[in-house]
Design an enzyme around this catalytic site. Structure first.
Site, PDB file in Angstrom:
ATOM      1  N   TYR A   1     102.285  18.888  65.896  1.00  8.62           N
ATOM      2  CA  TYR A   1     103.168  18.309  64.864  1.00  8.62           C
ATOM      3  C   TYR A   1     102.439  18.232  63.519  1.00  8.62           C
ATOM      4  CZ  TYR A   1     105.538  14.172  62.667  1.00  8.62           C
ATOM      5  OH  TYR A   1     106.170  13.277  61.834  1.00  8.62           O
ATOM      6  N   ALA A   2     101.252  17.636  63.541  1.00 13.39           N
ATOM      7  CA  ALA A   2     100.528  17.416  62.285  1.00 13.39           C
ATOM      8  C   ALA A   2     100.188  18.739  61.601  1.00 13.39           C
ATOM      9  CB  ALA A   2      99.256  16.620  62.560  1.00 13.39           C
TER      10      ALA A   2
ATOM     11  N   ASP B   1      94.427  10.807  69.921  1.00 15.71           N
ATOM     12  CA  ASP B   1      95.120   9.839  69.068  1.00 15.71           C
ATOM     13  C   ASP B   1      94.544   9.814  67.661  1.00 15.71           C
ATOM     14  OD1 ASP B   1      96.959   7.911  68.417  1.00 15.71           O
ATOM     15  OD2 ASP B   1      96.302   6.465  69.907  1.00 15.71           O
TER      16      ASP B   1
HETATM   17  P1  NAD Z   1     114.495  10.892  63.898  1.00 15.39           P
HETATM   18  O1  NAD Z   1     114.079  11.660  65.102  1.00 15.39           O
HETATM   19  O2  NAD Z   1     115.145   9.584  64.096  1.00 15.39           O
HETATM   20  O3  NAD Z   1     115.441  11.783  62.986  1.00 15.39           O
HETATM   21  C1  NAD Z   1     115.312  13.163  62.848  1.00 15.39           C
HETATM   22  C2  NAD Z   1     116.703  13.738  62.847  1.00 15.39           C
HETATM   23  O4  NAD Z   1     116.597  15.154  62.628  1.00 15.39           O
HETATM   24  C3  NAD Z   1     117.437  13.536  64.189  1.00 15.39           C
HETATM   25  O5  NAD Z   1     118.694  12.941  63.960  1.00 15.39           O
HETATM   26  C4  NAD Z   1     117.586  14.946  64.748  1.00 15.39           C
HETATM   27  O6  NAD Z   1     118.790  15.148  65.450  1.00 15.39           O
HETATM   28  C5  NAD Z   1     117.542  15.781  63.459  1.00 15.39           C
HETATM   29  N1  NAD Z   1     117.074  17.137  63.716  1.00 15.39           N
HETATM   30  C6  NAD Z   1     115.865  17.513  64.195  1.00 15.39           C
HETATM   31  N2  NAD Z   1     115.788  18.842  64.246  1.00 15.39           N
HETATM   32  C7  NAD Z   1     117.001  19.315  63.811  1.00 15.39           C
HETATM   33  C8  NAD Z   1     117.543  20.607  63.639  1.00 15.39           C
HETATM   34  N3  NAD Z   1     116.823  21.706  63.881  1.00 15.39           N
HETATM   35  N4  NAD Z   1     118.812  20.723  63.176  1.00 15.39           N
HETATM   36  C9  NAD Z   1     119.541  19.613  62.883  1.00 15.39           C
HETATM   37  N5  NAD Z   1     119.066  18.367  63.014  1.00 15.39           N
HETATM   38  C10 NAD Z   1     117.813  18.225  63.474  1.00 15.39           C
HETATM   39  O7  NAD Z   1     113.184  10.734  62.994  1.00 15.39           O
HETATM   40  P2  NAD Z   1     112.961   9.767  61.728  1.00 15.39           P
HETATM   41  O8  NAD Z   1     112.088   8.650  62.151  1.00 15.39           O
HETATM   42  O9  NAD Z   1     114.258   9.494  61.080  1.00 15.39           O
HETATM   43  O10 NAD Z   1     112.061  10.694  60.811  1.00 15.39           O
HETATM   44  C11 NAD Z   1     112.593  11.403  59.697  1.00 15.39           C
HETATM   45  C12 NAD Z   1     111.489  12.239  59.067  1.00 15.39           C
HETATM   46  O11 NAD Z   1     110.398  11.383  58.662  1.00 15.39           O
HETATM   47  C13 NAD Z   1     110.869  13.275  60.001  1.00 15.39           C
HETATM   48  O12 NAD Z   1     110.607  14.436  59.260  1.00 15.39           O
HETATM   49  C14 NAD Z   1     109.569  12.657  60.459  1.00 15.39           C
HETATM   50  O13 NAD Z   1     108.594  13.646  60.766  1.00 15.39           O
HETATM   51  C15 NAD Z   1     109.180  11.844  59.229  1.00 15.39           C
HETATM   52  N6  NAD Z   1     108.335  10.704  59.618  1.00 15.39           N
HETATM   53  C16 NAD Z   1     108.891   9.537  60.044  1.00 15.39           C
HETATM   54  C17 NAD Z   1     108.070   8.485  60.403  1.00 15.39           C
HETATM   55  C18 NAD Z   1     108.628   7.161  60.830  1.00 15.39           C
HETATM   56  O14 NAD Z   1     107.859   6.211  60.886  1.00 15.39           O
HETATM   57  N7  NAD Z   1     109.913   7.028  61.101  1.00 15.39           N
HETATM   58  C19 NAD Z   1     106.688   8.623  60.367  1.00 15.39           C
HETATM   59  C20 NAD Z   1     106.157   9.849  59.950  1.00 15.39           C
HETATM   60  C21 NAD Z   1     106.993  10.877  59.570  1.00 15.39           C
HETATM   61  N1  UDP Z   2     101.439   3.725  72.464  1.00 14.37           N
HETATM   62  C1  UDP Z   2     101.147   2.763  73.444  1.00 14.37           C
HETATM   63  N2  UDP Z   2     102.089   2.489  74.389  1.00 14.37           N
HETATM   64  C2  UDP Z   2     103.308   3.075  74.412  1.00 14.37           C
HETATM   65  C3  UDP Z   2     103.604   4.045  73.390  1.00 14.37           C
HETATM   66  C4  UDP Z   2     102.649   4.335  72.439  1.00 14.37           C
HETATM   67  O1  UDP Z   2     100.051   2.183  73.470  1.00 14.37           O
HETATM   68  O2  UDP Z   2     104.112   2.741  75.291  1.00 14.37           O
HETATM   69  C5  UDP Z   2     100.443   3.996  71.395  1.00 14.37           C
HETATM   70  C6  UDP Z   2     100.123   5.456  71.113  1.00 14.37           C
HETATM   71  O3  UDP Z   2      99.125   5.936  71.991  1.00 14.37           O
HETATM   72  C7  UDP Z   2      99.628   5.374  69.678  1.00 14.37           C
HETATM   73  C8  UDP Z   2     100.515   4.272  69.068  1.00 14.37           C
HETATM   74  O4  UDP Z   2     100.995   3.527  70.178  1.00 14.37           O
HETATM   75  O5  UDP Z   2      98.286   4.924  69.652  1.00 14.37           O
HETATM   76  C9  UDP Z   2     101.671   4.756  68.200  1.00 14.37           C
HETATM   77  O6  UDP Z   2     102.440   5.669  68.896  1.00 14.37           O
HETATM   78  P1  UDP Z   2     103.841   6.239  68.389  1.00 14.37           P
HETATM   79  O7  UDP Z   2     104.519   6.854  69.558  1.00 14.37           O
HETATM   80  O8  UDP Z   2     104.622   5.195  67.697  1.00 14.37           O
HETATM   81  O9  UDP Z   2     103.506   7.407  67.369  1.00 14.37           O
HETATM   82  P2  UDP Z   2     102.379   7.671  66.289  1.00 14.37           P
HETATM   83  O10 UDP Z   2     102.165   6.442  65.485  1.00 14.37           O
HETATM   84  O11 UDP Z   2     101.147   8.083  67.049  1.00 14.37           O
HETATM   85  O12 UDP Z   2     102.944   8.793  65.487  1.00 14.37           O
END
Ligand code: NAD
Ligand code: UDP
Length: 356
Positions: free
Chosen positions: A164-165, A315
Site C-alpha cells: 500500500y505505502a 508495522d
Molecule cells: P474507505 O475504505 O472507507 O473508502 C474508500 C472508498 O473507495 C470505499 O467506499 C470504496 O468502495 C471506494 N473504492 C475503492 N476502490 C474503488 C474503485 N476502484 N472504484 C470505485 N470505488 C472504489 O477509506 P477512507 O478511510 O475513507 O479513506 C479515504 C482515502 O484516505 C484513501 O485513499 C485512504 O488511503 C486515505 N487514508 C485514510 C486514512 C484514514 O485514517 N481514514 C488514513 C490514511 C490514508
Molecule cells: N492492531 C491491533 N489490534 C487489532 C487491529 C490492529 O493491535 O485488532 C494494531 C496494528 O497492528 C497497528 C495499529 O493497530 O499497529 C493500527 O492498525 P490499523 O489497522 O488501524 O492501520 P494502520 O494505522 O496501521 O494503517
C-alpha cells in the site's frame, strides 16, 4: 455553484466530506464509488450525482473525463486502505492504489485540473529512530515527519505490508512528475489515523474481513471477545477526529492559493497513543458510555502480527506529524482531543450496532 468530482465518495472520509460540502450549498458533486450506503441519505439531493462504478484505468476514465475539464477540483479518495488486505491481497492493493488510478493523474494533467489526492502518512513507513541503536525516541529529527524533508522508509519487498505505502508513494511521485513536466496543479494530503463514526464495518454485521484497529476493538467490545494487541500493542498512532480532518480539506478547497502544489500532513499531534493505551482507553470509555462497569475488565490478549494478518506483516512504529505547514498555510490545527474523539466515535458505534 462550484463543480467537484469525488472518487471514493461512499467511504468513511467521503461520506463526511459529502455531508459537509452539501451542507454548504456551494458545490455540485459528481461522485463515484462501488457503494453508496454511507451517503444514502443524500440520494435525492440534486447537488450530488451518483456514478456507481468500479474505477479502473481502462474503462472508467472515458466516463470521468468529460466532467474533469470544468471541475473546480478532482478529489481522489478511492483506495483499498486496510492493512489486512495489504498482506492478504497485495495485487489488489497495488492495483487499487496505483494501477487502477494513475490515469486520473494523466487526465488532470491534460486538462490542468486541480487534483486533490489523499495519500497516507504511511508513505513515511518506519521512523529513522527504529533503525538506529537508541533505546528511546529522544531525537525528534529521527522520528518527526516533515512533508518535504523526511525520507520514506519501507521494509523489504517480500513483506506485503508495504504494498500500500509503496503504491501510494509512486502515485505521489507521478503527481510530482506531471507537475514539473506538464504543470499539473495538485494537493497531496497525508492523513494520520482519522477516526470517527462510519469508519469501516463490523465483521459479520455489515462487512467481512479484518477492518482497521478502531473497528477491530469495537467488534471485540460489542461481541464480548478479547481485544487483540498485535505484537504487544507497542506501536504508536496519532489519532485525529474526522471533523477536524474535514475542516482541513475544506480550508484547502477554499484557499487554493495556499494549498496548491503542496503536501500536507493532517494529524493531531496531541492524539498520540500506543495501541495498548488505545485498548485500555476504549475499555474505560465503553464503561462510561454504556454504564456497564464490566467493560473495565474486558479481556485483552496478545497476538503476533503474522498470526493476526498473515505472513508479511510489518508495522509502522510511530507517526508524529510536523503540522507547521498546515498551521501556517491553512490556519489549521486539530481541535478535538483523543478522549473526545473516541467518546463521540464509540457512542455512535454503540448506538448503531449495540445489542443487549
Ligand atoms: P474507505 O475504505 O472507507 O473508502 C474508500 C472508498 O473507495 C470505499 O467506499 C470504496 O468502495 C471506494 N473504492 C475503492 N476502490 C474503488 C474503485 N476502484 N472504484 C470505485 N470505488 C472504489 O477509506 P477512507 O478511510 O475513507 O479513506 C479515504 C482515502 O484516505 C484513501 O485513499 C485512504 O488511503 C486515505 N487514508 C485514510 C486514512 C484514514 O485514517 N481514514 C488514513 C490514511 C490514508
Ligand atoms: N492492531 C491491533 N489490534 C487489532 C487491529 C490492529 O493491535 O485488532 C494494531 C496494528 O497492528 C497497528 C495499529 O493497530 O499497529 C493500527 O492498525 P490499523 O489497522 O488501524 O492501520 P494502520 O494505522 O496501521 O494503517
Amino acid at each position: 455553484m462550484k463543480k467537484l468530482i469525488i472518487l471514493g465518495c461512499g467511504g468513511f472520509v467521503g461520506s463526511h466530506l459529502i455531508d459537509r460540502l452539501l451542507a454548504s450549498g456551494e458545490y455540485h458533486i459528481e461522485g463515484w464509488d462501488i457503494s453508496f450506503d454511507k451517503i444514502a441519505q443524500h440520494r435525492e439531493n440534486p447537488n450530488l450525482s451518483f456514478h456507481q462504478r468500479y474505477i479502473n484505468a481502462d474503462t472508467t476514465f472515458e466516463e470521468i473525463e468529460p466532467y474533469i475539464a470544468d471541475a473546480e477540483a478532482v478529489i481522489s479518495l478511492a483506495a483499498i486502505c486496510t492493512p489486512a488486505q495489504y498482506v492478504s491481497s497485495p495485487v489488489k492493493t497495488i492495483h487499487s492504489n496505483f494501477i487502477d488510478a494513475y490515469a486520473l493523474i494523466d487526465l488532470c494533467a491534460k486538462h490542468k485540473s486541480w487534483l486533490m489526492h489523499t495519500s497516507t502518512c504511511e508513505v513515511y513507513g518506519r521512523t529513522l529512530s527504529s533503525y538506529v541503536p537508541t533505546d528511546d525516541y529522544d531525537d525528534p529529527d529521527l522520528y518527526e515527519q516533515r512533508e518535504d524533508e523526511t525520507p520514506l522508509i519501507m521494509g523489504p519487498s517480500k513483506n506485503h505490508r508495504w504494498s500500500y505505502a509503496t503504491a501510494k508513494q509512486l502515485f505521489e511521485r507521478y503527481i510530482f512528475a506531471h507537475n514539473s513536466e506538464n504543470g499539473l496543479p495538485f494537493t497531496i494530503i497525508r492523513p494520520y489515523n482519522w477516526f470517527g463514526p462510519r469508519m469501516d464495518f463490523i465483521p459479520g454485521r455489515d462487512g467481512e474481513g479484518v477492518p482497521r484497529v478502531l473497528a477491530c476493538f469495537m467488534t471485540a467490545l460489542l461481541d464480548g471477545k478479547p481485544m487483540q494487541l498485535v505484537d504487544g500493542g507497542d506501536a504508536y498512532r496519532t489519532i485525529t477526529y474526522i471533523d477536524d480532518a474535514i475542516d482541513a480539506l475544506q480550508k484547502m478547497l477554499e484557499g487554493p492559493k495556499n494549498s496548491r502544489d503542496q503536501v500536507f500532513n493532517i494529524g493531531n499531534r496531541g492524539g498520540e497513543v500506543t495501541m495498548k493505551g488505545l485498548a485500555h482507553l476504549m475499555r474505560e470509555l465503553a464503561a462510561e458510555i454504556t454504564g456497564k462497569e464490566s467493560f473495565l475488565s474486558h479481556p485483552i490478549e496478545d497476538i503476533t502480527g503474522n498470526k493476526f494478518y498473515g505472513e508479511g506483516y510489518e508495522d509502522c512504529d510511530r507517526r508524529v506529524p510536523d503540522i507547521s505547514k498546515a498551521e501556517s498555510l491553512l490556519g489549521w490545527r486539530a481541535k478535538t482531543n483523543l478522549r473526545e474523539t473516541l467518546r463521540i466515535t464509540m457512542a455512535d458505534y454503540f448506538e448503531r450496532y449495540g445489542r443487549d
